[in-house]
Every structure is written in C-alpha cells, then in structure tokens.
Design a protein around this motif. Structure first.
Motif, mmCIF file in Angstrom:
data_model
loop_
_atom_site.group_PDB
_atom_site.id
_atom_site.type_symbol
_atom_site.label_atom_id
_atom_site.label_comp_id
_atom_site.label_asym_id
_atom_site.label_seq_id
_atom_site.Cartn_x
_atom_site.Cartn_y
_atom_site.Cartn_z
ATOM 1 N N UNK A 98 -1.760 10.642 -31.295
ATOM 2 C CA UNK A 98 -1.070 11.871 -30.897
ATOM 3 C C UNK A 98 0.394 11.836 -31.324
ATOM 4 N N UNK A 99 0.919 12.989 -31.684
ATOM 5 C CA UNK A 99 2.359 13.147 -31.823
ATOM 6 C C UNK A 99 2.955 13.394 -30.439
ATOM 7 N N UNK A 100 4.226 13.033 -30.266
ATOM 8 C CA UNK A 100 4.895 13.147 -28.970
ATOM 9 C C UNK A 100 5.925 14.265 -29.007
ATOM 10 N N UNK A 101 5.871 15.109 -27.997
ATOM 11 C CA UNK A 101 6.819 16.213 -27.791
ATOM 12 C C UNK A 101 7.461 15.964 -26.436
ATOM 13 N N UNK A 102 8.736 15.627 -26.439
ATOM 14 C CA UNK A 102 9.446 15.337 -25.196
ATOM 15 C C UNK A 102 10.249 16.543 -24.723
ATOM 16 N N UNK A 103 10.127 16.817 -23.441
ATOM 17 C CA UNK A 103 10.885 17.875 -22.800
ATOM 18 C C UNK A 103 11.960 17.240 -21.929
ATOM 19 N N UNK A 104 13.181 17.201 -22.436
ATOM 20 C CA UNK A 104 14.281 16.608 -21.685
ATOM 21 C C UNK A 104 14.816 17.635 -20.692
ATOM 22 N N UNK A 105 14.584 17.367 -19.409
ATOM 23 C CA UNK A 105 15.002 18.311 -18.372
ATOM 24 C C UNK A 105 16.485 18.176 -18.023
ATOM 25 N N UNK A 106 17.090 17.054 -18.345
ATOM 26 C CA UNK A 106 18.480 16.794 -17.956
ATOM 27 C C UNK A 106 18.677 17.036 -16.458
ATOM 28 N N UNK A 107 17.735 16.515 -15.698
ATOM 29 C CA UNK A 107 17.731 16.651 -14.251
ATOM 30 C C UNK A 107 16.887 15.512 -13.693
ATOM 31 N N UNK A 108 16.988 15.287 -12.390
ATOM 32 C CA UNK A 108 16.148 14.281 -11.738
ATOM 33 C C UNK A 108 14.817 14.850 -11.287
ATOM 34 N N UNK A 109 14.654 16.161 -11.442
ATOM 35 C CA UNK A 109 13.456 16.837 -10.973
ATOM 36 C C UNK A 109 13.202 18.048 -11.858
ATOM 37 N N UNK A 110 12.305 18.937 -11.394
ATOM 38 C CA UNK A 110 11.955 20.124 -12.165
ATOM 39 C C UNK A 110 13.191 20.929 -12.563
ATOM 40 N N UNK A 111 13.217 21.352 -13.805
ATOM 41 C CA UNK A 111 14.225 22.294 -14.278
ATOM 42 C C UNK A 111 13.503 23.517 -14.829
ATOM 43 N N UNK A 112 13.966 24.684 -14.425
ATOM 44 C CA UNK A 112 13.364 25.950 -14.851
ATOM 45 C C UNK A 112 14.419 27.037 -14.676
ATOM 46 N N UNK A 113 14.111 28.307 -14.963
ATOM 47 C CA UNK A 113 15.158 29.336 -14.888
ATOM 48 C C UNK A 113 15.856 29.432 -13.534
ATOM 49 N N UNK A 114 15.167 29.047 -12.454
ATOM 50 C CA UNK A 114 15.768 29.155 -11.132
ATOM 51 C C UNK A 114 16.394 27.879 -10.621
ATOM 52 N N UNK A 119 21.711 15.700 -12.728
ATOM 53 C CA UNK A 119 21.235 14.412 -12.206
ATOM 54 C C UNK A 119 22.242 13.810 -11.238
ATOM 55 N N UNK A 120 21.748 13.130 -10.229
ATOM 56 C CA UNK A 120 22.624 12.626 -9.171
ATOM 57 C C UNK A 120 23.723 11.716 -9.718
ATOM 58 N N UNK A 121 23.406 10.887 -10.711
ATOM 59 C CA UNK A 121 24.412 9.956 -11.215
ATOM 60 C C UNK A 121 25.445 10.628 -12.114
ATOM 61 N N UNK A 122 25.223 11.888 -12.452
ATOM 62 C CA UNK A 122 26.192 12.632 -13.256
ATOM 63 C C UNK A 122 27.011 13.600 -12.405
ATOM 64 N N UNK A 123 26.741 13.676 -11.139
ATOM 65 C CA UNK A 123 27.455 14.621 -10.275
ATOM 66 C C UNK A 123 28.915 14.188 -10.117
ATOM 67 N N UNK A 124 29.801 15.181 -10.148
ATOM 68 C CA UNK A 124 31.204 14.926 -9.858
ATOM 69 C C UNK A 124 32.003 14.329 -11.000
ATOM 70 N N UNK A 125 31.388 14.101 -12.164
ATOM 71 C CA UNK A 125 32.143 13.546 -13.284
ATOM 72 C C UNK A 125 32.845 14.681 -14.038
ATOM 73 N N UNK A 126 33.776 14.336 -14.889
ATOM 74 C CA UNK A 126 34.485 15.353 -15.659
ATOM 75 C C UNK A 126 33.541 15.988 -16.671
#
Length: 352
Positions: A98-114, A119-126
């Motif tokens: 199989x070929x691999x298709x990665x969906x990077x959510x840039x979140x610790x959980x579901x990301x969608x229009x709403x 991600x928690x470790x990126x909170x509060x940074x510049x």
C-alpha cells in the motif's frame, strides 16, 4: 522540460504559484483505517466476500485498494494515532504494497471545521516558535515515515491551530503556518504529493482562492450526503470547476455510505435516518452502498483532473461487542457487515 511561472501579486506582494500541466497521477483507490491498530487488539475475525476467513489487510489489497490514509495526532491521550503507532503501522502497510497517505491534524485529537485545537505542548508559545514547531514536527513525520501523500491539516475550512491560524481572523498567520508544513514536506521528500483538504463543496471556491500562494499538488474534498448535500452532480461540477480554476489534481478525500440503518452495538450511529440518505437512488442497503461508491469512483474518473477517492471508516466494525456504548458510531457504514464479512462494495475499489 518543466516550466514554472511565478506571478507577483500587486496588493499583498505574495507569490501566486501555478504549476504546469503534468501527466495525470495514478488513480487513488483508498481507505482510511486509522483505528485499525486499536481494533486489531480485540482479535476480530474477518471474512472475504466468499465467506472465507482472511486477513483484514489482504482483503483490502485483493479488492484493488492501493492506498491507505492514516491520521496522525501530535500527542494524543493514548498511543493511538500517535507518531509511534502510525510509523509502525505504515511500515506494515508498505510491506503489503500500500501507498501511505498521512493526514497531519496538528492537534492532539480530532481536527475538523469546528475544532482545530493547538497541541498541548505547543500552547502558549510565541508565533515564531509555533511555526518552528509545525516545521520540525512535519519534518520528523515526512522524514521517518516517507508517505506518498501528505495532507497538511484536516478539513481546514476555518484554518488550523486556532486561534493562531484562523483563516478569517488571522489569515496571514494561517498562511505562514501552512507554508511551514509545506516547506518541511518539500525539504524532506522529492516525491510526496501535498494535499489541501476542505470539507464539503459550499464555500470551497472562496477557500481555494486563498490557496493561490501555497505550493500544493492536490485539492481534497470531503463529501458526506448528511452534511454536504445530496447532489452528486453538484459534487462533480464543483470538482471540475475547482481543478480547472486552480490547475490542480483533485480527489474525494473522505466519503462513506451505509449498507443498513440498523446497528450492531449501543454506540449511537452518526447516520441512522432516511432523510440523511440520497433517495431513492441510494437506499441504506448492501446494493445502495455499492452503487454509491461505484458512482463516486466513476465521477472522480470522469473529471479531467480527478485522481481518486478515499472511503473513511472502512474498519469501524462494532469491535467492543454488542453492548458497548463507547465503540463504533460507524459500523453500519463500514466495508464489512455485522458478521465482519466483506461487503460487495469492496468490489468497486478495483480500478479498471
């Protein structure tokens, strides 16, 4: 020889990127089975369409599926959909061809229009550090997993990494964050195709008009009748107009359809009513599901720049048993019936 044209925008000083017309890519016949590593721990038994006990991945491969889409979360509360699990599962999938298709959510959980939570470790940074984090994380994923397709964000209608990257409130920051993910992908892979993913077709013209300065390859659209309208002809028309307007390949990044309105566990199903279907053409039946996906495949092939489709939740059987209230909201839309037997719809994934 390839020629690249760069047009400088007068009002913002941005580069408008257009790409030359290339040979059409291999048609993508994909499934999203992001939860399979978790489901497999319950040791479910799967059967092919003839009723023979068979390996889950072998069934997919034998029915013509050539690509597997997987979500990846930055630091999820469990190991599921985290980097280590996705890397290991990707290696297994590659060994099956199989070929691999990665969906990077840039979140610790579901990301969608709403929901596009940082991600928690990126909170509060510049903001500068956030851009670096996006770049470094994307670099790690692309370098170590080597996917064929990289989706920067998931259903980013409203942007991602809110509030920093909200598309209407912080458009410039949204663009810079997107550029970081794209740049990291290009720097670490000469072959991976970049997908920008929008949920539905309404407002998609406006959204992709905002993408003219982004270096990407493929337009991805989600299409579920329950949320995105019940006209497949409108979907086809929109795919054609978007791909022609932006000179991009296009695919249906997510879709699904029920084979029944019944249920196999006590977890509330997302689709369970007739008014959520396209009737009378596509009832919630084994044949209704098959005909729907056949139409989706045909539609994607008929669009000049159409290169494929992906079925979401192919694996989401009621894996915790009939009494579970926290398992599958999708077992009536999986590609296997309530006895875990492959459904006829799988035959439509074969590319003629």
């Amino acid at each position: 020889m390839l020629f690249f044209f760069v047009v400088i925008s007068c009002d913002k000083g941005d580069e408008t990127i257009t790409t030359p017309e290339n040979t059409k890519s291999e048609f993508i016949s994909a499934v999203d089975i992001s939860r399979y590593p978790e489901i497999s721990r319950s040791n479910p038994i799967f059967y092919d369409q003839e009723g023979n006990r068979s390996d889950f991945l072998n069934i997919l491969k034998e029915n013509g599926i050539n690509t597997v889409r997987l979500r990846i979360w930055v630091n999820p509360s469990t190991e599921h959909s985290g980097f280590d699990e996705v890397k290991q599962f990707s290696q297994t999938l590659k060994s099956h061809g199989f070929k691999i298709w990665l969906t990077l959510h840039y979140s610790d959980t579901w990301a969608d229009p709403g929901q596009q939570n940082v991600p928690s470790e990126w909170e509060g940074i510049s903001f500068a550090s956030l851009k670096d984090s996006v770049y470094n994380y994307t670099e790690k994923v692309v370098h170590e997993i080597s996917p064929s397709y990289v989706q920067i964000g998931n259903e980013i209608n409203t942007g991602f990494l809110h509030p920093y990257g909200h598309i209407t409130n912080n458009y410039q920051q949204f663009k810079e964050l997107l550029h970081s993910g794209v740049a990291a992908t290009r720097a670490n892979s000469d072959t991976a195709k970049i997908i920008i993913h929008f949920a539905g077709i309404e407002n998609s013209d406006w959204f992709f008009n905002q993408m003219t300065t982004i270096d990407y390859d493929i337009i991805g659209l989600s299409y579920y009748p329950i949320w995105h309208g019940k006209s497949l002809e409108s979907l086809k028309t929109k795919m054609r107009s978007l791909s022609e307007a932006h000179d991009k390949e296009i695919l249906i990044a997510e879709t699904a359809y029920p084979f029944t309105l019944d249920w196999n566990d006590w977890t509330n199903n997302i689709v369970g009513l007739d008014d959520q279907l396209i009737l009378p053409d596509y009832p919630a039946s084994v044949e209704g599901q098959r005909h729907f996906i056949k139409k989706i495949k045909t539609l994607a092939k008929e669009v000049k720049n159409g290169i494929g489709f992906c079925y979401w939740g192919a694996e989401l059987i009621a894996w915790k048993g009939s009494q579970a209230t926290d398992a599958s909201p999708w077992e009536n839309q999986a590609l296997f019936d309530f006895q875990n037997k492959a459904l006829p719809v799988l035959g439509e994934f074969e590319i003629e």
